[in-house]
Design a protein around this motif. Sequence first.
Motif, short mmCIF file in Angstrom:
data_model
loop_
_atom_site.label_atom_id
_atom_site.label_comp_id
_atom_site.label_asym_id
_atom_site.label_seq_id
_atom_site.Cartn_x
_atom_site.Cartn_y
_atom_site.Cartn_z
N LEU A 1 8.60 17.08 -4.41
CA LEU A 1 7.46 16.65 -5.22
C LEU A 1 6.83 17.84 -5.94
N GLU A 2 6.67 18.95 -5.25
CA GLU A 2 6.12 20.13 -5.89
C GLU A 2 7.09 20.70 -6.92
N ALA A 3 8.38 20.60 -6.64
CA ALA A 3 9.36 21.04 -7.64
C ALA A 3 9.28 20.17 -8.89
N PHE A 4 9.09 18.89 -8.71
CA PHE A 4 8.93 17.98 -9.84
C PHE A 4 7.70 18.36 -10.66
N ALA A 5 6.60 18.66 -9.97
CA ALA A 5 5.39 19.10 -10.67
C ALA A 5 5.62 20.42 -11.39
N ALA A 6 6.40 21.31 -10.78
CA ALA A 6 6.68 22.60 -11.42
C ALA A 6 7.47 22.42 -12.70
N VAL A 7 8.39 21.46 -12.70
CA VAL A 7 9.17 21.18 -13.92
C VAL A 7 8.23 20.74 -15.04
N LEU B 1 0.83 -1.21 0.00
CA LEU B 1 0.00 0.00 0.00
C LEU B 1 0.86 1.26 0.00
N LEU B 2 1.99 1.23 0.70
CA LEU B 2 2.88 2.40 0.69
C LEU B 2 3.46 2.62 -0.70
N TYR B 3 3.89 1.55 -1.35
CA TYR B 3 4.42 1.69 -2.71
C TYR B 3 3.33 2.15 -3.66
N THR B 4 2.12 1.59 -3.53
CA THR B 4 1.04 1.97 -4.43
C THR B 4 0.66 3.43 -4.24
N LEU B 5 0.59 3.89 -2.99
CA LEU B 5 0.27 5.29 -2.73
C LEU B 5 1.31 6.22 -3.33
N SER B 6 2.58 5.90 -3.18
CA SER B 6 3.64 6.76 -3.72
C SER B 6 3.61 6.77 -5.24
N LEU B 7 3.44 5.60 -5.85
CA LEU B 7 3.41 5.54 -7.32
C LEU B 7 2.18 6.25 -7.87
N LEU B 8 1.03 6.06 -7.21
CA LEU B 8 -0.19 6.72 -7.68
C LEU B 8 -0.06 8.24 -7.56
N THR B 9 0.58 8.71 -6.50
CA THR B 9 0.78 10.15 -6.33
C THR B 9 1.62 10.72 -7.46
N ALA C 1 -0.80 10.47 3.09
CA ALA C 1 -0.90 11.41 1.98
C ALA C 1 -0.48 12.82 2.41
N GLN C 2 -0.80 13.18 3.65
CA GLN C 2 -0.38 14.48 4.16
C GLN C 2 1.14 14.54 4.29
N ALA C 3 1.75 13.43 4.71
CA ALA C 3 3.22 13.41 4.80
C ALA C 3 3.85 13.55 3.41
N ILE C 4 3.25 12.94 2.41
CA ILE C 4 3.77 13.07 1.05
C ILE C 4 3.66 14.51 0.57
N GLU C 5 2.57 15.18 0.91
CA GLU C 5 2.40 16.57 0.49
C GLU C 5 3.49 17.47 1.07
N GLY C 6 4.10 17.06 2.17
CA GLY C 6 5.16 17.86 2.77
C GLY C 6 6.51 17.73 2.10
N LEU D 1 12.31 9.61 -2.29
CA LEU D 1 11.99 10.56 -1.22
C LEU D 1 10.59 10.32 -0.66
N LEU D 2 9.64 10.03 -1.53
CA LEU D 2 8.28 9.75 -1.07
C LEU D 2 8.24 8.48 -0.23
N LEU D 3 8.95 7.46 -0.67
CA LEU D 3 8.98 6.21 0.10
C LEU D 3 9.69 6.41 1.43
N ASP D 4 10.75 7.20 1.44
CA ASP D 4 11.41 7.52 2.71
C ASP D 4 10.43 8.16 3.69
N THR D 5 9.61 9.06 3.17
CA THR D 5 8.65 9.77 4.03
C THR D 5 7.58 8.84 4.55
N THR D 6 6.99 8.02 3.69
CA THR D 6 5.90 7.15 4.12
C THR D 6 6.39 6.04 5.05
N PHE D 7 7.52 5.42 4.73
CA PHE D 7 8.05 4.38 5.62
C PHE D 7 8.48 4.98 6.96
N SER D 8 9.01 6.18 6.93
CA SER D 8 9.38 6.84 8.18
C SER D 8 8.15 7.12 9.03
#
Length: 529
Positions: free
Chosen positions: A463-469, A181-189, A454-459, A386-393
Amino acid sequence: MISSTRTWLRRNRTNFAIGAGVLGAGYVAGQYILSKITETRQRMSEDRVAKENLRRRFQQNQEDCTITVLALLPTATENILDALPVERITQDLQQKKAERLGRNIGALDGASLQPSSGPSSVVDEDGKSLASLQSEGYVHASQMAASCSGSENPAAAKPTKGKAQLWNDLKISSITRAFTLLYTLSLLTLLTRIQLNLLGRRNYLSSVVSMASHSPQEPTISLENLDDDNTEPTYGNDFETNRKFLTFSWWLLHRGWRDVMAKVEVAVKAVYGPLNPREDVPLERLSALILEVRKRVEGATPEARRSHRWLPYLLPPQDQEGMVLRESGMLKAFSPSESASIPSPPSSLSPTIPASESSQSASLRRLLDETADLIDSPTFTQILTLLLDTTFSHLTDHQIRTEAYKLPDPTSVPSVQEIPEIDTGLTKAKLATILAVMTRQAHAIGSGVPNRYAQAIEGVKELEAFAAVIYSSHFEFEALGGDSSREAAKEAQRSQEGAVSTAEGKKEAGGVVGTATDMFENVWGRITG
């Protein structure tokens, strides 16, 4: 008097001519400077409005991404929970326990001598483990009732596996489910960010093209083509193409997660297989075990992680793209040739293919190809890590730490208060208790309200820099034929420079010339410094 005046004027006419020329030149220069200042001021005002408009659109697009992820995640969660029925395994263990207790009670009633303490201690220890699972919310009330009714019914089917095998299945399934579920959430995001930012960029360019094609007296910005009688979609507002493009998240929600689960399950079996559920596991060792699982899934070295391809989990092969559109309900009837794949952009339109359908397929093909390029880029892997680091943490350092090990949450302690040093190598918890926390957190990851993961991922600022690119790049590549579209693309390229920024202290994400891959990597480097 008059003659002397004429003489004086004739004698100084050169000076008068020079003075008049100087005054005239000064006036012309002054008017030119004033016009340039006015033009510059107007241009700065227009740029400021354009940048603010782009920034507002970008922020709204990111909020839409979060809402979309939370709307799609329950679909994958339901599939994963059905594939790994941890609660059903727990019911089988409870049934085994009830049968064993019944046999022990019968043996005690029939024996004339005092029973030995060996079997009793084993029963007590198993009872504590199951009690830990139940107390941690491992089994729902409805499942408990079903288990009790099943044990009372002698005709009910009995579990065929032994207790040791059931405990091993419980251990592997609960850990695999949470990690999948953690991998799926990160990939879906990440997939959703790519899709919606690509479409958001197209819609922004559409508004700029609309402004370039209208006179100043006419309304300029048209974000969507909402007129039913207008069958000619404006640039970037092809509703059907956008719908089909977004539909490709179906692959991750219904197929890709299976491959993720299979890979995670192999790693979990290799790392957690030797552990006994009754074993005491220090927090430090648990973190090391989780890291080992991630290394087996993602790669043990930076080079291995960069070379790992996540594209097969997120997008289907070209020969299955038609199947995805049919399964998702986007296509109703297709001939075998049409259902094979989405055709590549043709060099010339075939007489048998309508112009609108061919243009739609070419636009969809371009979106899918760009999405695949972004997923295969090294930056995608970097952001995913980075997303997986955040969710697993969040799972380990917050939920398991506080619920299984009964340690304080570091984020909940006020900053002025010092956190006492705790030796995580000495702090232990039963593996059964950890499994209970992971099982409950699986529901929190997939359908928690609010979803803390999901809130942790938003932090994650990257990720936002990637979206900006994604949002601010490739404007020139998006322009269709025609001088007005190309000029509009250049105008969009100028207006977006420095407009899109990440959460704080972000740098400009602007025009970089080159190939698509080089352009992406260069803009990413400028943003992250």
